[in-house]
Design a protein around this motif. Structure first.
Motif, PDB file in Angstrom:
ATOM      1  N   MET A   1       0.978  -1.289  -0.060  1.00  0.00           N
ATOM      2  CA  MET A   1      -0.051  -0.044   0.078  1.00  0.00           C
ATOM      3  C   MET A   1       0.914   1.121  -0.065  1.00  0.00           C
ATOM      4  SD  MET A   1      -3.233   0.944   2.601  1.00  0.00           S
ATOM      5  CE  MET A   1      -4.155  -0.132   1.539  1.00  0.00           C
ATOM      6  N   LYS A   2       0.611   2.227  -0.724  1.00  0.00           N
ATOM      7  CA  LYS A   2       1.422   3.358  -1.044  1.00  0.00           C
ATOM      8  C   LYS A   2       0.624   4.603  -0.398  1.00  0.00           C
ATOM      9  CE  LYS A   2       2.603   3.508  -5.308  1.00  0.00           C
ATOM     10  NZ  LYS A   2       2.503   3.882  -6.700  1.00  0.00           N
ATOM     11  N   ILE A   3       1.377   5.183   0.477  1.00  0.00           N
ATOM     12  CA  ILE A   3       1.146   6.310   1.304  1.00  0.00           C
ATOM     13  C   ILE A   3       1.847   7.640   0.866  1.00  0.00           C
ATOM     14  CG2 ILE A   3       0.856   7.297   3.510  1.00  0.00           C
ATOM     15  CD1 ILE A   3      -0.726   4.602   3.224  1.00  0.00           C
ATOM     16  N   LEU A   4       1.314   8.707   0.541  1.00  0.00           N
ATOM     17  CA  LEU A   4       2.003   9.799   0.058  1.00  0.00           C
ATOM     18  C   LEU A   4       2.026  10.869   1.371  1.00  0.00           C
ATOM     19  CD1 LEU A   4       2.957  12.053  -1.821  1.00  0.00           C
ATOM     20  CD2 LEU A   4       0.720  12.545  -2.378  1.00  0.00           C
ATOM     21  N   ILE A   5       3.005  11.205   1.808  1.00  0.00           N
ATOM     22  CA  ILE A   5       3.424  12.299   2.978  1.00  0.00           C
ATOM     23  C   ILE A   5       3.773  13.380   2.554  1.00  0.00           C
ATOM     24  CG2 ILE A   5       4.613  12.444   5.356  1.00  0.00           C
ATOM     25  CD1 ILE A   5       5.285   9.350   5.111  1.00  0.00           C
ATOM     26  N   ILE A   6       3.033  14.475   2.871  1.00  0.00           N
ATOM     27  CA  ILE A   6       3.285  15.931   2.468  1.00  0.00           C
ATOM     28  C   ILE A   6       3.478  16.766   3.697  1.00  0.00           C
ATOM     29  CG2 ILE A   6       2.503  17.867   1.050  1.00  0.00           C
ATOM     30  CD1 ILE A   6       0.521  15.952  -0.525  1.00  0.00           C
ATOM     31  N   GLU A   7       4.899  16.873   3.909  1.00  0.00           N
ATOM     32  CA  GLU A   7       5.133  17.728   5.515  1.00  0.00           C
ATOM     33  C   GLU A   7       6.187  18.317   5.181  1.00  0.00           C
ATOM     34  OE1 GLU A   7       5.821  18.980   8.527  1.00  0.00           O
ATOM     35  OE2 GLU A   7       4.022  17.754   8.800  1.00  0.00           O
ATOM     36  N   ASP A   8       6.160  19.662   5.487  1.00  0.00           N
ATOM     37  CA  ASP A   8       7.549  20.319   5.382  1.00  0.00           C
ATOM     38  C   ASP A   8       8.647  20.110   6.234  1.00  0.00           C
ATOM     39  OD1 ASP A   8       5.641  21.956   7.029  1.00  0.00           O
ATOM     40  OD2 ASP A   8       7.067  23.601   6.481  1.00  0.00           O
ATOM     41  N   ASP A  46      -2.521   5.292  -2.081  1.00  0.00           N
ATOM     42  CA  ASP A  46      -3.669   4.632  -1.612  1.00  0.00           C
ATOM     43  C   ASP A  46      -4.279   5.507  -0.499  1.00  0.00           C
ATOM     44  OD1 ASP A  46      -3.731   2.149  -3.226  1.00  0.00           O
ATOM     45  OD2 ASP A  46      -1.562   2.027  -2.271  1.00  0.00           O
ATOM     46  N   ALA A  47      -3.147   6.414   0.116  1.00  0.00           N
ATOM     47  CA  ALA A  47      -3.949   7.249   1.223  1.00  0.00           C
ATOM     48  C   ALA A  47      -2.628   8.373   1.285  1.00  0.00           C
ATOM     49  CB  ALA A  47      -3.814   6.459   2.453  1.00  0.00           C
ATOM     50  N   VAL A  48      -3.257   9.438   1.555  1.00  0.00           N
ATOM     51  CA  VAL A  48      -2.543  10.735   1.908  1.00  0.00           C
ATOM     52  C   VAL A  48      -2.401  11.281   3.468  1.00  0.00           C
ATOM     53  CG1 VAL A  48      -2.248  13.294   1.176  1.00  0.00           C
ATOM     54  CG2 VAL A  48      -2.855  11.658  -0.535  1.00  0.00           C
ATOM     55  N   ILE A  49      -1.202  11.617   3.854  1.00  0.00           N
ATOM     56  CA  ILE A  49      -0.979  12.218   5.028  1.00  0.00           C
ATOM     57  C   ILE A  49      -0.492  13.603   4.771  1.00  0.00           C
ATOM     58  CG2 ILE A  49       0.084  12.449   7.267  1.00  0.00           C
ATOM     59  CD1 ILE A  49       0.878   9.229   7.254  1.00  0.00           C
ATOM     60  N   LEU A  50      -1.530  14.717   4.980  1.00  0.00           N
ATOM     61  CA  LEU A  50      -1.130  16.297   4.829  1.00  0.00           C
ATOM     62  C   LEU A  50      -1.153  17.106   5.784  1.00  0.00           C
ATOM     63  CD1 LEU A  50      -1.309  18.339   2.285  1.00  0.00           C
ATOM     64  CD2 LEU A  50      -4.023  17.976   2.488  1.00  0.00           C
ATOM     65  N   ASP A  51       0.279  17.921   5.680  1.00  0.00           N
ATOM     66  CA  ASP A  51       0.415  18.862   6.814  1.00  0.00           C
ATOM     67  C   ASP A  51      -0.790  20.032   6.541  1.00  0.00           C
ATOM     68  OD1 ASP A  51       1.283  20.294   8.947  1.00  0.00           O
ATOM     69  OD2 ASP A  51       3.004  20.986   7.724  1.00  0.00           O
TER      70      ASP A  51
END
Length: 226
Positions: A1-8, A46-51
Protein backbone atom coordinates in the motif's frame (compact mmCIF):
# COMPACT_ATOMS: atom_id res chain seq x y z
CA UNK A 1 0.00 0.00 0.00
CA UNK A 2 1.40 3.38 -1.08
CA UNK A 3 1.18 6.38 1.30
CA UNK A 4 1.93 9.96 0.21
CA UNK A 5 3.31 12.14 3.05
CA UNK A 6 3.18 15.91 2.44
CA UNK A 7 4.99 17.56 5.36
CA UNK A 8 7.56 20.39 5.21
CA UNK A 9 9.34 19.44 8.46
CA UNK A 10 12.13 17.23 7.08
CA UNK A 11 12.71 15.35 10.33
CA UNK A 12 9.03 14.64 10.91
CA UNK A 13 8.55 13.67 7.27
CA UNK A 14 11.39 11.15 7.46
CA UNK A 15 10.24 9.87 10.85
CA UNK A 16 6.70 9.17 9.63
CA UNK A 17 8.05 7.59 6.44
CA UNK A 18 10.40 5.29 8.37
CA UNK A 19 7.68 4.24 10.84
CA UNK A 20 5.22 3.41 8.06
CA UNK A 21 7.81 1.49 6.04
CA UNK A 22 8.48 -0.63 9.15
CA UNK A 23 4.78 -1.56 8.99
CA UNK A 24 5.06 -2.66 5.37
CA UNK A 25 3.80 0.50 3.64
CA UNK A 26 5.52 2.05 0.64
CA UNK A 27 5.96 5.80 1.15
CA UNK A 28 6.24 8.85 -1.11
CA UNK A 29 7.37 12.14 0.43
CA UNK A 30 6.89 15.79 -0.49
CA UNK A 31 7.44 19.09 1.33
CA UNK A 32 5.30 21.49 -0.70
CA UNK A 33 1.80 21.59 -2.17
CA UNK A 34 3.19 21.71 -5.71
CA UNK A 35 5.44 18.69 -5.20
CA UNK A 36 2.76 16.79 -3.29
CA UNK A 37 0.02 17.27 -5.87
CA UNK A 38 2.39 16.28 -8.67
CA UNK A 39 3.18 13.02 -6.83
CA UNK A 40 -0.51 12.49 -6.12
CA UNK A 41 -1.34 12.68 -9.83
CA UNK A 42 1.67 10.64 -11.01
CA UNK A 43 1.83 7.88 -8.39
CA UNK A 44 -1.86 7.39 -7.48
CA UNK A 45 -1.22 6.70 -3.77
CA UNK A 46 -3.63 4.66 -1.63
CA UNK A 47 -3.74 7.30 1.14
CA UNK A 48 -2.41 10.79 1.92
CA UNK A 49 -0.98 12.28 5.12
CA UNK A 50 -1.17 16.06 4.66
CA UNK A 51 0.23 18.90 6.76
CA UNK A 52 -2.06 21.90 7.16
CA UNK A 53 0.73 24.52 7.00
CA UNK A 54 3.00 24.24 3.97
CA UNK A 55 5.53 26.74 2.54
CA UNK A 56 3.61 27.41 -0.66
CA UNK A 57 0.04 27.36 0.64
CA UNK A 58 -2.58 25.84 2.91
CA UNK A 59 -3.13 22.08 3.15
CA UNK A 60 -6.88 22.69 3.27
CA UNK A 61 -6.75 24.06 -0.27
CA UNK A 62 -4.85 20.98 -1.44
CA UNK A 63 -7.33 18.71 0.34
CA UNK A 64 -10.20 20.42 -1.47
CA UNK A 65 -8.31 20.13 -4.76
CA UNK A 66 -7.85 16.38 -4.25
CA UNK A 67 -11.47 15.89 -3.23
CA UNK A 68 -12.65 17.93 -6.21
CA UNK A 69 -11.28 15.45 -8.73
CA UNK A 70 -13.51 13.17 -10.77
CA UNK A 71 -11.48 9.95 -10.44
CA UNK A 72 -11.70 7.29 -7.72
CA UNK A 73 -8.39 8.64 -6.38
CA UNK A 74 -10.18 11.79 -5.23
CA UNK A 75 -11.87 9.79 -2.45
CA UNK A 76 -8.78 8.07 -1.02
CA UNK A 77 -8.17 8.14 2.76
CA UNK A 78 -6.69 11.48 3.87
CA UNK A 79 -5.26 12.24 7.32
CA UNK A 80 -4.49 15.88 8.12
CA UNK A 81 -1.64 17.03 10.40
CA UNK A 82 -1.39 20.43 12.03
CA UNK A 83 0.28 22.40 14.80
CA UNK A 84 -2.96 24.37 15.24
CA UNK A 85 -5.15 23.16 18.09
CA UNK A 86 -8.11 25.52 17.79
CA UNK A 87 -11.52 23.94 17.24
CA UNK A 88 -12.19 26.10 14.18
CA UNK A 89 -9.08 24.67 12.46
CA UNK A 90 -10.23 21.12 13.18
CA UNK A 91 -13.66 21.90 11.74
CA UNK A 92 -12.11 23.48 8.65
CA UNK A 93 -9.86 20.45 8.13
CA UNK A 94 -12.70 17.96 8.39
CA UNK A 95 -15.16 19.97 6.33
CA UNK A 96 -12.56 20.35 3.56
CA UNK A 97 -12.69 16.60 3.09
CA UNK A 98 -10.11 15.15 5.49
CA UNK A 99 -11.10 11.80 7.01
CA UNK A 100 -9.30 12.50 10.28
CA UNK A 101 -7.24 15.19 11.96
CA UNK A 102 -4.27 14.90 14.33
CA UNK A 103 -2.58 17.75 16.23
CA UNK A 104 1.18 18.06 16.67
CA UNK A 105 3.00 16.90 18.66
CA UNK A 106 1.63 13.38 18.32
CA UNK A 107 2.65 9.79 18.86
CA UNK A 108 3.63 7.93 15.70
CA UNK A 109 1.82 4.90 17.13
CA UNK A 110 -1.39 6.93 17.31
CA UNK A 111 -0.87 8.16 13.76
CA UNK A 112 -0.50 4.57 12.52
CA UNK A 113 -3.73 3.52 14.23
CA UNK A 114 -5.62 6.55 12.88
CA UNK A 115 -4.29 5.88 9.38
CA UNK A 116 -5.24 2.20 9.50
CA UNK A 117 -8.72 3.10 10.75
CA UNK A 118 -9.48 5.52 7.92
CA UNK A 119 -8.10 3.07 5.36
CA UNK A 120 -10.41 0.37 6.72
CA UNK A 121 -13.41 2.73 6.72
CA UNK A 122 -12.82 3.65 3.09
CA UNK A 123 -12.75 0.07 1.86
CA UNK A 124 -15.72 -1.10 -0.16
CA UNK A 125 -18.22 -3.25 1.80
CA UNK A 126 -17.36 -6.38 -0.17
CA UNK A 127 -13.64 -5.87 0.53
CA UNK A 128 -14.29 -5.59 4.27
CA UNK A 129 -16.49 -8.68 4.27
CA UNK A 130 -13.85 -10.75 2.48
CA UNK A 131 -11.18 -10.08 5.09
CA UNK A 132 -10.66 -12.48 7.98
CA UNK A 133 -9.30 -10.78 11.11
CA UNK A 134 -7.94 -11.97 14.41
CA UNK A 135 -6.08 -9.53 16.61
CA UNK A 136 -3.22 -8.08 14.58
CA UNK A 137 -3.54 -10.74 11.86
CA UNK A 138 -5.68 -10.23 8.74
CA UNK A 139 -6.13 -12.46 5.72
CA UNK A 140 -7.68 -11.85 2.31
CA UNK A 141 -8.82 -15.16 0.74
CA UNK A 142 -9.52 -13.39 -2.55
CA UNK A 143 -5.98 -12.11 -3.13
CA UNK A 144 -4.24 -14.88 -1.12
CA UNK A 145 -2.45 -12.32 1.03
CA UNK A 146 -2.01 -12.19 4.80
CA UNK A 147 -0.81 -9.36 7.05
CA UNK A 148 0.58 -8.78 10.52
CA UNK A 149 -0.79 -5.30 11.24
CA UNK A 150 0.00 -3.74 7.84
CA UNK A 151 3.13 -5.78 7.09
CA UNK A 152 2.51 -8.46 4.49
CA UNK A 153 3.52 -11.95 5.59
CA UNK A 154 5.72 -14.06 3.35
CA UNK A 155 3.90 -17.39 3.53
CA UNK A 156 4.24 -20.58 1.55
CA UNK A 157 1.10 -22.00 -0.05
CA UNK A 158 0.81 -24.56 2.73
CA UNK A 159 1.32 -21.97 5.46
CA UNK A 160 -1.34 -19.73 3.91
CA UNK A 161 -3.84 -22.60 3.71
CA UNK A 162 -3.12 -23.50 7.33
CA UNK A 163 -3.61 -19.90 8.46
CA UNK A 164 -6.83 -19.62 6.46
CA UNK A 165 -8.22 -22.83 7.99
CA UNK A 166 -7.30 -21.74 11.52
CA UNK A 167 -8.83 -18.27 11.12
CA UNK A 168 -12.04 -19.73 9.71
CA UNK A 169 -12.25 -21.92 12.81
CA UNK A 170 -10.90 -19.60 15.50
CA UNK A 171 -11.46 -20.62 19.13
CA UNK A 172 -12.37 -24.14 17.98
CA UNK A 173 -10.36 -27.24 18.78
CA UNK A 174 -9.20 -28.89 15.54
CA UNK A 175 -8.07 -32.49 15.43
CA UNK A 176 -4.80 -33.19 13.67
CA UNK A 177 -6.72 -35.46 11.32
CA UNK A 178 -9.12 -32.63 10.42
CA UNK A 179 -6.26 -30.31 9.56
CA UNK A 180 -4.39 -32.91 7.56
CA UNK A 181 -7.52 -33.81 5.64
CA UNK A 182 -8.31 -30.17 4.87
CA UNK A 183 -4.79 -29.14 3.87
CA UNK A 184 -3.28 -32.19 2.28
CA UNK A 185 -6.17 -34.50 1.36
CA UNK A 186 -5.41 -36.18 -1.96
CA UNK A 187 -7.53 -39.27 -2.37
CA UNK A 188 -6.92 -40.26 1.24
CA UNK A 189 -3.13 -40.13 0.96
CA UNK A 190 -1.68 -37.90 3.63
CA UNK A 191 1.88 -36.78 4.26
CA UNK A 192 3.47 -37.64 7.57
CA UNK A 193 2.08 -35.92 10.65
CA UNK A 194 5.50 -34.41 11.30
CA UNK A 195 5.01 -32.19 8.23
CA UNK A 196 2.05 -30.55 9.96
CA UNK A 197 4.03 -29.70 13.09
CA UNK A 198 6.92 -28.34 11.00
CA UNK A 199 4.60 -26.02 9.03
CA UNK A 200 2.82 -24.86 12.18
CA UNK A 201 6.18 -24.08 13.77
CA UNK A 202 7.17 -21.98 10.75
CA UNK A 203 3.80 -20.22 10.78
CA UNK A 204 4.14 -19.37 14.47
CA UNK A 205 7.49 -17.69 13.85
CA UNK A 206 6.13 -15.60 10.98
CA UNK A 207 3.04 -14.42 12.84
CA UNK A 208 5.07 -12.74 15.55
CA UNK A 209 2.58 -13.75 18.25
CA UNK A 210 1.49 -17.23 19.20
CA UNK A 211 -2.18 -17.57 18.29
CA UNK A 212 -1.86 -21.33 17.71
CA UNK A 213 -2.19 -23.36 20.90
CA UNK A 214 -1.20 -27.02 20.96
CA UNK A 215 -3.78 -29.35 22.50
CA UNK A 216 -1.68 -32.27 23.63
CA UNK A 217 -2.75 -35.55 22.07
CA UNK A 218 -5.64 -33.84 20.26
CA UNK A 219 -4.64 -31.15 17.81
CA UNK A 220 -4.53 -27.36 17.75
CA UNK A 221 -6.64 -24.31 18.55
CA UNK A 222 -6.46 -20.81 17.10
CA UNK A 223 -6.93 -18.27 19.92
CA UNK A 224 -8.66 -15.12 18.75
CA UNK A 225 -6.62 -12.49 20.59
CA UNK A 226 -8.02 -8.96 20.95
Amino acid sequence: MKILIIEDDTGLNRGISFALEQEGYETLTAQTIKEGFALFEQEKPDAVILDLNLPDGDGIDLCRKIRGGSSDASQIPLLMLTARDMEVDEIMGLTSGADDYITKPFSVSVLKVRLRNIIDRKKQPDERENLLRSGEISLDPKTLRAFHNDRELDLSVTEFRLLHFFMENKNRALLKEQILEHIWDAGGNFVEENTLSVNISRLRKKLGQDHIRTLQGIGYLWEDKA
